[in-house]
Design a protein around this motif. Structure first.
Motif, short mmCIF file in Angstrom:
data_model
loop_
_atom_site.label_atom_id
_atom_site.label_comp_id
_atom_site.label_asym_id
_atom_site.label_seq_id
_atom_site.Cartn_x
_atom_site.Cartn_y
_atom_site.Cartn_z
N SER A 1 5.53 15.95 -9.22
CA SER A 1 6.42 15.71 -10.25
C SER A 1 6.55 14.18 -10.77
O SER A 1 6.74 13.93 -11.84
N LEU A 2 6.94 13.50 -9.55
CA LEU A 2 7.25 11.94 -9.96
C LEU A 2 5.67 11.36 -10.27
O LEU A 2 6.10 10.42 -10.93
N LYS A 3 4.81 11.64 -9.83
CA LYS A 3 3.47 11.11 -10.06
C LYS A 3 3.35 11.34 -11.49
O LYS A 3 2.82 10.35 -12.24
N PHE A 4 3.41 12.51 -12.04
CA PHE A 4 3.24 12.91 -13.43
C PHE A 4 4.16 11.98 -14.02
O PHE A 4 4.02 11.49 -15.30
N TYR B 1 2.79 8.49 -14.54
CA TYR B 1 1.65 8.16 -15.63
C TYR B 1 2.24 8.39 -16.82
O TYR B 1 1.89 7.64 -17.78
N ALA B 2 3.26 9.24 -17.19
CA ALA B 2 3.77 9.46 -18.42
C ALA B 2 4.60 8.26 -18.96
O ALA B 2 4.60 7.72 -20.27
N VAL C 1 2.59 1.52 -22.17
CA VAL C 1 1.41 0.28 -22.17
C VAL C 1 0.61 0.26 -23.09
O VAL C 1 0.16 -0.51 -23.59
N LEU C 2 -0.17 1.75 -23.30
CA LEU C 2 -1.44 1.92 -24.11
C LEU C 2 -1.16 2.24 -25.37
O LEU C 2 -1.74 1.98 -26.38
N ILE C 3 -0.04 3.26 -25.49
CA ILE C 3 0.05 4.14 -26.78
C ILE C 3 1.21 3.38 -27.48
O ILE C 3 2.37 3.26 -27.13
N VAL D 1 7.50 -2.84 -17.19
CA VAL D 1 8.10 -3.15 -15.59
C VAL D 1 7.75 -2.19 -14.72
O VAL D 1 7.44 -2.44 -13.49
N ILE D 2 7.69 -0.72 -14.92
CA ILE D 2 7.20 0.19 -14.15
C ILE D 2 5.83 0.04 -13.46
O ILE D 2 5.61 0.03 -12.19
N PHE D 3 4.79 -0.28 -14.35
CA PHE D 3 3.70 -0.57 -14.00
C PHE D 3 3.44 -1.71 -13.00
O PHE D 3 2.57 -1.49 -11.98
N LEU D 4 4.10 -2.96 -13.48
CA LEU D 4 4.06 -4.08 -12.55
C LEU D 4 4.48 -3.78 -11.43
O LEU D 4 4.11 -4.15 -10.15
#
Length: 283
Positions: free
Chosen positions: A109-112, A115-116, A121-123, A158-161
């Motif tokens: 669930s946290l992996k989903f 990614y959500a 960053v993209l949309i 921030v989450i991605f980096l």
């Protein structure tokens, strides 16, 4: 017996690459910057030619004084600071907390959720649904609504980096702190936060540029002129004349609009470069 350190001489290929990169930087960075600066020093007639030449008549003080008096610069500067500083702080703190949870958990669930979260960053955000949601919450046209929108749409950076940065750090220090009785907030504050500071500095620079220069969302979410941020104030000032642009004043406004970012980069340049280097070594 002394040991001499042999310093390798740069190869010819490296010298060529350095020369080409320097030439690229001069063409794409130095020349546009010089173009802005030199035309902001000219009179309206000289600036209408849009050249790189020195001013035939210097009009520096009058241009910048006009921007400060008629361009709404100081009010827009206060508005931008009032929005950017708390938004940046909230995004860095909440985003790093979420990144720590995502990096240390194997739950699907946290992996989903991860990614959500980084989809922002993209949309890009859709402006009409955003306005509808803010209207339903009673926040449309307010600074609070705009700040919440900025925070929600910038959190993914921030989450991605930071998530990738934390995943490269062994978790045994955190586990030892938990065994010693530390709370989650204490582990985050005294262990995780100091370790991710390099990544947060890089994220802070990216977010500062992104938030400070936001025009599209600010134009629609803050429609009242007294709440305009610097990019919107620049647009309003540049389009105030009906038939032509006063390029000398527009360029002066552009320089003043980006001056806080330039000063911030000069102050934190070493920290940013060390953060990029440390992140590369950690990754």
């Amino acid at each position: 017996m002394s040991i001499r350190q042999v310093v390798p001489t740069p190869k010819a290929g490296s010298a060529v690459r350095i020369t080409l990169l320097t030439a690229f930087g001069l063409v794409w960075i130095a020349l546009p910057f010089w173009f802005l600066v030199v035309n902001s020093f000219k009179t309206e007639g000289d600036a209408s030619v849009l050249s790189l030449a020195w001013p035939s008549t210097w009009n520096v003080l009058d241009n910048y004084r006009t921007v400060l008096d008629e361009g709404g610069y100081l009010r827009a500067l206060v508005n931008s600071l009032w929005i950017a500083v708390p938004t940046l702080a909230a995004v860095l703190v909440l985003g790093s907390m979420a990144a720590w949870v995502y990096a240390r958990s194997d739950a699907r669930s946290l992996k989903f959720a991860y990614y959500a979260s980084i989809l922002s960053v993209l949309i890009p955000p859709a402006i009409i649904p955003t306005i509808f949601v803010l209207q339903e919450l009673g926040l449309n046209g307010s600074r609070s609504g705009y700040m919440l929108t900025l925070a929600g749409t910038r959190m993914g950076i921030v989450i991605f980096l930071v998530t990738g940065f934390i995943r490269a750090i062994p978790p045994y220090i955190e586990e030892a702190a938990f065994i010693d009785g530390a709370s989650r907030l204490g582990v985050y504050r005294y262990i995780v936060l100091p370790m991710v500071k390099p990544a947060l500095f890089v994220a802070a620079i990216l977010l500062s540029i992104n938030t400070w220069n936001d025009f599209f969302m600010s134009l629609y979410l803050l429609p009242e002129p007294e709440r305009a941020t610097l990019p919107v104030a620049l647009f309003q000032f540049a389009s105030a004349t009906e038939y032509t642009f006063r390029w000398n004043l527009v360029f002066a406004h552009v320089i003043l609009t980006n001056l806080p970012l330039l000063l911030m980069y000069v102050v934190f340049q070493r920290r940013v470069m060390s953060g990029l280097t440390e992140g590369a070594l950690t990754g």
